[in-house]
Scaffold this active site. Structure first.
Site, PDB file in Angstrom:
ATOM      1  CB  ALA B  13      -0.962  -0.129   1.287  1.00 22.02           C
ATOM      2  CG  PHE B 117      16.463  16.709  -7.728  1.00 22.58           C
ATOM      3  CD1 PHE B 117      15.903  17.526  -6.571  1.00 22.58           C
ATOM      4  CD2 PHE B 117      16.870  15.710  -7.434  1.00 22.58           C
ATOM      5  CE1 PHE B 117      15.487  16.809  -5.424  1.00 22.58           C
ATOM      6  CE2 PHE B 117      16.764  14.933  -6.322  1.00 22.58           C
ATOM      7  CZ  PHE B 117      16.169  15.662  -5.238  1.00 22.58           C
ATOM      8  CD  GLN B 238      20.767   5.483  -6.775  1.00 21.08           C
ATOM      9  OE1 GLN B 238      19.765   5.910  -6.157  1.00 21.08           O
ATOM     10  NE2 GLN B 238      20.647   6.094  -8.118  1.00 21.08           N
ATOM     11  CG  HIS B 240      23.537   8.691   0.577  1.00 20.08           C
ATOM     12  ND1 HIS B 240      24.493   9.314   1.377  1.00 20.08           N
ATOM     13  CD2 HIS B 240      22.717   9.592  -0.004  1.00 20.08           C
ATOM     14  CE1 HIS B 240      24.248  10.529   1.331  1.00 20.08           C
ATOM     15  NE2 HIS B 240      23.219  10.889   0.278  1.00 20.08           N
ATOM     16  CG  LEU B 250      19.806   8.746   3.517  1.00 14.41           C
ATOM     17  CD1 LEU B 250      19.069   9.284   2.579  1.00 14.41           C
ATOM     18  CD2 LEU B 250      21.001   8.125   3.054  1.00 14.41           C
ATOM     19  CD  GLU B 253      24.836  13.390  -2.099  1.00 11.98           C
ATOM     20  OE1 GLU B 253      23.723  13.664  -2.498  1.00 11.98           O
ATOM     21  OE2 GLU B 253      25.490  12.020  -2.345  1.00 11.98           O
ATOM     22  NE  ARG B 284      23.612  10.492  -3.545  1.00 10.91           N
ATOM     23  CZ  ARG B 284      22.369  10.015  -3.703  1.00 10.91           C
ATOM     24  NH1 ARG B 284      21.660   9.141  -4.024  1.00 10.91           N
ATOM     25  NH2 ARG B 284      21.604  11.510  -3.103  1.00 10.91           N
ATOM     26  CG  HIS B 351      19.093   5.653  -0.794  1.00 13.60           C
ATOM     27  ND1 HIS B 351      18.313   5.938   0.285  1.00 13.60           N
ATOM     28  CD2 HIS B 351      18.843   6.497  -1.878  1.00 13.60           C
ATOM     29  CE1 HIS B 351      17.683   6.856  -0.290  1.00 13.60           C
ATOM     30  NE2 HIS B 351      17.887   7.363  -1.251  1.00 13.60           N
ATOM     31  CD  GLU B 388      13.353   0.572  -3.798  1.00 16.51           C
ATOM     32  OE1 GLU B 388      12.683   1.500  -3.107  1.00 16.51           O
ATOM     33  OE2 GLU B 388      14.525   0.418  -3.164  1.00 16.51           O
ATOM     34  NE  ARG B 399      16.184   6.072  -7.225  1.00 16.95           N
ATOM     35  CZ  ARG B 399      16.346   7.200  -6.283  1.00 16.95           C
ATOM     36  NH1 ARG B 399      15.272   8.113  -6.696  1.00 16.95           N
ATOM     37  NH2 ARG B 399      17.070   7.231  -5.177  1.00 16.95           N
ATOM     38  CB  SER B 404      12.276   6.636  -6.748  1.00 21.60           C
ATOM     39  OG  SER B 404      12.478   7.625  -6.034  1.00 21.60           O
TER      40      SER B 404
END
Lengths: 83, 590
Positions: B13, B117, B238, B240, B250, B253, B284, B351, B388, B399, B404
């Site tokens: 969900a 971004f 991926q 981080h 996290l 950055e 990264r 990540h 995912e 990605r 995402s």
């Protein structure tokens, strides 16, 4: 569902501590396992009520230390932040 | 056993599942959504950044530019038909969310605000674009909340706090529904459906250090494996570079952007050796590998020499308090230090997984018909995957930020639309396959059988698995490390048979759920380790010191891992888009 025993109620809360954010998983589960049993009934009720709140709100109150508008939750939030 | 029937079943969900459910419920279908936690506690809530769509509200933009950026970002492993489809569908998908009540941040003229971004460009690699739509800093939650409310209005049936155990399938390979467990009572329930969507999210919990919540255990992917369906491109995960050591959350950055830097046990600013120009602001994957190399070579910090330090104290209290307040709070809470006084212990954190259940651009699950490589991929009738846990493949080997949320929303919506047609054409439930139900029930109950040999605990084995994955299928991927990892993992997997529950109660027995989740983690961990050990090139998130270059000649292909025999097969990348020319592979420079 019939009434839960205290052990079952704690197991229920353990599942309520599974959240969408890893940070909350850690904070809530640790508090439940280490401190919940020692709380007064009133504070236990506050914790149950806290778990009903949304993840972003919990993040603001428990991690970013923003003050909640829920006066009735302030004590348990303060306690979690101190412990 | 309690049995219920629905037109459509959705497992999970988060954004993908709930967007699909809404399409179906609004089309008057009977829809069931199974979720192991209350829906708005899904991991979509962690996606705070936003969703990409070429609306062009802030500056000029086109879906075609978005498509170029996504193909390039994927390191040319993404399927260009699916990427074109996603970038075009992004626009109506965002507008539909807006109409469903998602409170997007707005410009003064009333249009949806969009921010720039990393990885976004105008004119195919030109100037920076502004493509990301956000609802302040809580986009994921706003989307979940709106979709949940809309689903309640549309009368979607939610099975909250039900754990999906296994897919039920018949001899011909049709998926008939799922066996689920009601967590509150411990009772099984059989949910039969005409069509099923797997939307269970990622599986970062397979690694010791991950930014993923505890719920992210790859349940849907593992269910697919056990139903004989392969997983695609699982080697692409991926990481981080800066997660809090031992915990995983996290550290943005932005900390390094503000002047924070990494040091090893000798106090050396080691990034100068790995990236003399960009230093701590290198990409990264470069920073992640540098950290692990320092640790592998004995320059890690702490009693176990298993992390490095992120130094911020030189910035001064004022800068930290003003520009990095949340980092200060996180460090205090999760690392037990105040970064104004002490450096933060960090380690690369798992990540996002690019791989997953193979689908086409309509979110229909596809798999090879026979054992031959490159054999035509066939649609499994009535089975869908989105988000995912799926691999369309739009992210390929890597990605982009903001893609995402887009992936889950677009493919959730498309799955819903396709299921409407499927159910129209297949209005009857197929006969139940009791053997498949019995297999799922056995899996549910076997944790209570008398142990053969020493009984092992879930916790113990999970820690071993997570450490093994971190050491052998994590950031540092040399041939020797990975081959050893596969063997160790195969040996460790055998121990799973010895795991037993220490507590056998039925009501909210979370130990039972954790045992089932552990089995799922083993299944996807194996897929990651085997696929990674076999890809002999570096592409996107999969970086090998012994094969440092991308090899388009031999490796521009998707990997498919089958659980039976830990077998791998490969299939071609779909490089032909729907309506535009193909973007041929180029070196990826930003």
């Amino acid at each position: 569902m019939s009434r839960l025993t205290p052990a079952e109620e704690k197991a229920r809360l353990r599942w309520q501590c599974r959240r969408g954010l890893l940070e909350l998983d850690f904070i809530l589960a640790e508090f439940l396992e280490q401190h919940y049993d020692d709380l007064s009934d009133a504070l236990q009720q506050q914790f149950v009520c806290l778990l009903e709140q949304s993840d972003p709100d919990l993040q603001r109150w428990l991690i970013s230390a923003e003050l909640t508008d829920f006066l009735e939750l302030r004590e348990v939030i303060g306690l979690i932040r101190r412990l | 056993m309690k049995t219920v029937q629905f037109d459509a079943l959705i497992i999970g969900a988060g954004g993908a599942g709930m967007n699909a459910a809404l399409q179906l419920a609004d089309a008057q279908l009977q829809v069931a959504v199974v979720s192991k936690v209350f829906p708005t506690r899904s991991h979509t809530v962690a996606a705070q950044g936003g969703v990409n769509a070429a609306l062009g509200n802030v500056m000029a933009d086109k879906w075609h530019w978005h498509m170029f950026d996504t193909v390039k970002g994927s390191d040319y492993l993404g399927d260009q038909d699916a990427i074109e489809h996603m970038c075009r569908e992004a626009i109506p998908t965002v507008y539909e969310l807006e109409h469903n009540g998602v409170p997007f941040s707005r410009l003064d003229n009333g249009k949806i605000y969009q921010r720039p971004f990393g990885g976004q460009s105008q004119e195919f690699g030109g100037k920076q674009a502004a493509r990301t739509c956000a609802a302040a800093d809580r986009t994921g939650h706003a989307i979940l909340h709106s979709l949940y409310q809309q689903n309640i209005r549309a009368k979607t049936h939610f099975f909250d706090e039900y754990f999906a155990v296994d897919l039920i399938r018949d001899e011909e390979g049709f998926i008939l529904g799922v066996l689920a467990l009601e967590i509150a009572t411990g009772e099984p329930i059989l949910i039969e459906s005409k069509a099923t969507l797997i939307a269970t999210g990622g599986g970062g919990q397979v690694y010791r250090t991950t930014s993923n919540a505890h719920i992210n255990t790859g349940d849907g992917m593992a269910m697919a494996l056990r139903a004989g369906i392969p997983l695609q491109d699982m080697e692409f995960f991926q990481f981080h570079p800066t997660g809090i050591a031992g915990k995983g959350m996290l550290i943005t950055e932005g900390v390094r952007g503000e002047g924070g830097y990494l040091i090893n046990s000798e106090g050396e600013r080691f990034m100068e050796r790995y990236a003399s120009m960009a230093k701590d602001l290198a990409s990264r994957d470069v920073v992640s590998r540098a950290i692990v190399t320092e640790i592998n070579e004995g320059r890690g910090c702490g009693p176990n020499k298993d992390h490095v330090l992120l130094k911020v104290d030189h910035l001064g209290e004022e800068v930290v308090a003003k520009r990095l307040p949340s980092i200060r709070e996180s460090s205090r809470i999760f690392a037990g230090i105040d970064p104004v006084e002490e450096p933060i212990p960090v380690f690369p954190t798992a990540h996002y997984m690019m791989g997953g259940i193979p689908t086409d651009r309509f979110a229909r699950v596809v798999m090879p018909l026979g054992e031959e490589q490159d054999e035509q991929n066939a649609v499994i009738p009535g089975l869908y995957a989105a988000g995912e846990c799926a691999c369309a493949s739009v992210h390929g080997a890597n990605r982009l930020g903001g893609n995402s949320l887009l992936d889950i929303l677009v493919f959730g919506r498309l799955a819903g639309k396709d299921i409407i047609d499927y159910v129209k054409n297949n209005p009857e439930h197929r006969p139940l396959n009791q053997a498949s139900v019995d297999r799922a029930l056995y899996r549910l109950n076997r944790w209570e059988l008398p142990p053969e040999g020493e009984a092992l605990s879930v916790n113990e084995l999970r820690c071993e698995l997570q450490k093994l994955m971190e050491d052998h299928a994590g950031v540092f991927r040399s041939e020797e490390v990975m081959q050893k990892g596969v063997l160790k993992l195969q040996a460790l997997r055998k121990k799973l048979a010895q795991v037993r529950l220490q507590h056998r109660g039925k009501v909210f027995n979370t130990a039972r759920i954790e045992a089932l989740e552990l089995e799922n983690l083993f299944d996807i961990g194996m897929a990651i380790a085997v696929a990674a050990a076999n890809r002999k090139e570096s592409r996107g998130a999969h970086a090998r010191p012994d094969y440092p270059k991308r090899d388009d000649q031999n490796w521009m292909k998707h990997s498919l891992y089958f659980q039976q025999g830990d077998r791998l097969s490969y299939k071609a990348v779909r490089s032909t888009p729907l309506s535009v020319e193909s973007f041929p592979p180029k070196e990826r420079i930003y």
